[in-house]
Scaffold this active site. Structure first.
Site, PDB file in Angstrom:
ATOM      1  N   SER A 134       0.844  -1.203   0.000  1.00  0.00           N
ATOM      2  CA  SER A 134       0.000   0.000   0.000  1.00  0.00           C
ATOM      3  C   SER A 134       0.869   1.239   0.000  1.00  0.00           C
ATOM      4  O   SER A 134       2.000   1.218   0.503  1.00  0.00           O
ATOM      5  CB  SER A 134      -0.893   0.013   1.243  1.00  0.00           C
ATOM      6  OG  SER A 134      -1.547   1.268   1.362  1.00  0.00           O
ATOM      7  N   TYR A 152      -1.393  -0.053  10.239  1.00  0.00           N
ATOM      8  CA  TYR A 152      -1.545  -0.637   8.907  1.00  0.00           C
ATOM      9  C   TYR A 152      -0.333  -0.293   8.046  1.00  0.00           C
ATOM     10  O   TYR A 152       0.231  -1.153   7.361  1.00  0.00           O
ATOM     11  CB  TYR A 152      -2.823  -0.083   8.276  1.00  0.00           C
ATOM     12  CG  TYR A 152      -3.131  -0.585   6.881  1.00  0.00           C
ATOM     13  CD1 TYR A 152      -3.574  -1.886   6.658  1.00  0.00           C
ATOM     14  CD2 TYR A 152      -3.007   0.268   5.772  1.00  0.00           C
ATOM     15  CE1 TYR A 152      -3.866  -2.332   5.386  1.00  0.00           C
ATOM     16  CE2 TYR A 152      -3.303  -0.180   4.492  1.00  0.00           C
ATOM     17  CZ  TYR A 152      -3.739  -1.478   4.305  1.00  0.00           C
ATOM     18  OH  TYR A 152      -4.042  -1.920   3.037  1.00  0.00           O
TER      19      TYR A 152
END
Lengths: 438, 246
Positions: free
Chosen positions: B138, B151
């Site tokens: 990501s 995250y």
């Protein structure tokens, strides 16, 4: 997270909040949650209904677009079962290379399977194949407190009939199974010819429609005097050879909504004149791809934005055969004299094949569709005059396109509405339904 | 004809990739946690024309199941041309700040399980001497931001692991692609308030991934506009970065 949703005409301007169901197993809980929080909801596909029939009374809709999975396909028999959020374009992309086409397609391939059923859409082959509902084998309907019910002509047949053209009010369709039509080529053999007036159109239509799978006409409703009623008549059939290829033309886009409409009487008149001159004066055969034949406007993504922030309304009516010629002449003469000109006018003779749906729009007669930029003039002056002609001729308006018809006109033209109301899912209601039955 | 393994096959991005590979006539071995949804994903690809679709329900954090999963996959596909690692969850940053358990859990799903899977897969691919490992990381892994650093840290681990693995497997003729999507409209981001102009569809992401596999891209930012955005963000000096509320 999703942006506010609107109907295709962007009028009435009631932005909807979308609540997405990503899996069939989540659908029932999603509908219940929105119903509990907001009092009512409505399934929302890809937003191709024009008026307020796709707007929830609460302005909170359950989006089905993520339910876009195929479930099973029998490519021997052309039977496809898929989730309700699959678009017709996605179906064609898979079915065409295998030699199958939609038995009935509307003028956009961006409608969803669920939307095609809820509006019982029809197309250029209404005279030969009827409506979308005529090729629907069965579907699953999720109803509040009842769970999923399989509906077909032989099972839950009252709900089957009420849901076809039922404007999403009888439950949320989670999947449907349709019968496709075999083709040998993805190309269309068409014949195009100009006509000078309505008499010529009706003569051409009577003589040629029944020889061809597809027939439609475009009419210049701004032309006056000797040019009044001029237009272009188009028929077509699936070609017998030429390859089974998915059309993938580059799409243009209208990236933002201008403040004011780019469509006005002057620009429409210029376009209509140019377009009419471009067409052959005598019947001329042409082979074209299926996209330019069925979906010319899909070439321009978000074309509805050219009408500006106020949006537009489509006026689509169908007049029974016996009164059609006279009523069409009146409708066109009122339109030609009106302040706002329609740039797209589509004329189509519908056939006598009955739909299984209770609120299906087409009937044996002639259908006329006109697009107008939204102004107060429409509802106060033009539409009441058109409505009076349609009423007197025993015709009716198309709920999928509508944002103005009176409750009395709706209830007279669709007497089966009470049966649909009796089967309406208590969690579902729309702005349209409240307006015409409330 | 490609033979493709997908871990996290029920994810919206994975499904969109699989549909595009289906159009190229691929065979699949699909792995995901939820068996009912996995069956629906498999039916979708089969109806769309996938050459063959086999499935296995497995929780990626069940490390003891990985070896058996890979053995079944190899039995079915014999060789794996592409392995797409697409599973993941978006932890709630606030609860990760209040106790360690959700943060550790988020690491198990988004980092540790991927490291474990890639370790097994790397050896399989090394033996094959061909193929591509495509791993969804990501943009969040490029910098630690106050709004999303648990995250982000897990994805940073994945990105760095992939960078090292790429250099190792390069010699064996195996490619490793690190995929860094920005905001995507998927069930994972449901309910988040994201800037609409920056949100991409799973289909847009998938087109770049499928093309990236062909081109053997190393780091794939998707949509492409994230590459310049992240270039700037990566180069914001620390003293300034800590004052920003990204």
């Amino acid at each position: 997270m999703s942006q506010p949703l609107r109907s295709w005409g962007r009028y009435p301007n009631l932005p909807q909040t979308g609540h997405t169901a990503h899996w069939r197993s989540e659908l029932s809980a999603q509908v219940d949650a929105v119903f509990k929080a907001h009092g009512s909801t409505l399934p929302f596909g890809n937003g191709r209904s024009y008026g307020d029939s796709c707007l929830a009374l609460s302005d909170h809709v359950v989006e089905t677009r993520a339910l876009d999975r195929f479930i099973s396909a029998d490519w021997e028999k052309g039977v496809l079962r898929a989730e309700a959020g699959v678009t017709l374009a996605e179906i064609l992309r898979v079915s065409i290379p295998r030699g199958w086409f939609l038995s009935v397609t509307p003028g956009t391939q961006f409608a969803t399977l669920g939307g095609a059923i809820a509006n019982d859409v029809h197309g250029k082959n209404h005279h030969s194949r009827g409506t979308f509902g005529n090729h629907l084998r069965c579907f699953s309907l999720m109803r509040h407190g009842e769970g999923a019910l399989t509906c077909s002509p032989g099972e839950n047949n009252a709900l089957f009939a009420a849901t076809i053209g039922g404007l999403g009010l009888t439950g949320v369709i989670d999947w449907a199974e349709i019968q496709l039509m075999p083709i040998r080529s993805s190309r269309i053999d068409s014949i195009v010819t100009r006509f000078a007036d309505l008499d010529e159109f009706f003569a051409l239509s009577r003589e040629l429609d029944h020889h061809h799978e597809y027939a439609v006409a475009w009419i210049d409703c701004l032309a006056k005097g000797t040019y009044a009623g001029r237009g272009v008549y188009i028929v077509g059939d699936h070609a017998s050879d030429g390859g089974l290829n998915v059309d993938d033309r580059a799409k243009l886009d209208v990236p933002f909504t201008p403040r004011l409409s780019l469509i006005n009487k002057a620009s429409s008149r210029a376009f209509n004149e140019f377009y009419w001159r471009l067409q052959p004066a005598t019947p001329t055969p042409r082979q074209v791809g299926y996209e330019p034949f069925f979906y010319p406007l899909d070439r321009i993504l978000n074309w509805n934005r050219i009408y500006g922030r106020a949006g537009f309304q489509q006026y689509q009516c169908v007049i029974p055969d016996i009164a059609a010629e006279a009523a069409m002449r009146e409708l066109l003469s009122v339109t030609a004299g009106a302040k706002s000109g329609s740039f797209l006018a589509v004329l189509k003779r519908c056939g006598a094949i009955a739909s299984p749906g209770l609120l299906s729009f087409p009937l044996a007669g002639t259908s006329l569709a006109l697009d107008f930029p939204q102004t107060a003039h429409l509802e106060h002056e033009l539409f009441p005059r058109l409505d009076a002609i349609v009423r007197a001729a025993g015709g009716r308006l198309y709920p999928a396109k509508d944002a103005h018809m009176t409750g009395a006109d709706f209830r007279n033209a669709y007497p089966a509405w009470e049966k649909v109301e009796a089967l309406r899912d208590p969690a579902l209601n729309s702005r349209f339904w409240k307006r015409v039955t409330g | 004809m490609k033979r493709i393994l997908i871990i996290g096959a029920n994810s919206a991005i994975a499904t969109a990739c699989a549909r595009q590979w289906t159009a190229q006539g691929a065979s699949f071995f699909l792995v995901a946690r939820n068996a009912e949804k996995l069956a629906q994903t498999a039916a979708d690809l089969t109806a769309r024309g996938a050459k063959a679709v086999d499935v296995l329900a497995m929780d990626a954090t069940d490390f003891t199941a990985h070896a058996a999963m890979l053995a079944s996959c190899v039995r079915v596909l014999s060789q794996i041309d592409v392995a797409l690692i697409a599973h993941g969850t978006l932890p709630d940053q606030k609860s990760c700040e209040q106790s360690a358990a959700p943060a550790v859990e988020a690491f198990a799903v988004n980092a540790t399980s991927t490291v474990a899977l890639l370790t097994l897969l790397a050896n399989q691919f090394e033996r094959q001497g061909a193929g591509t490992l495509a791993v969804i990381s990501s943009v969040a892994g490029d910098r630690g931001r106050p709004s999303n650093y648990v995250y982000g840290a897990a994805k940073a681990a994945v990105s760095t692991f992939c960078e090292g693995l790429r250099a190792r497997l390069f010699k064996a003729g195996v490619h490793v692609m690190t995929i860094k999507p920005g905001f995507v409209d998927t069930p994972m981001t449901k309910g988040l308030k994201l800037p609409a102009a920056l949100v991409a569809t799973p289909e847009q992401i998938a087109r770049r991934i499928v093309a990236g596999v062909e081109r053997k891209t190393a780091n794939l930012y998707t949509p492409a506009f994230w590459a310049p955005i992240m270039l700037i963000i990566r180069n914001i000096p620390g003293p300034l970065f800590k004052r920003l509320n990204l």
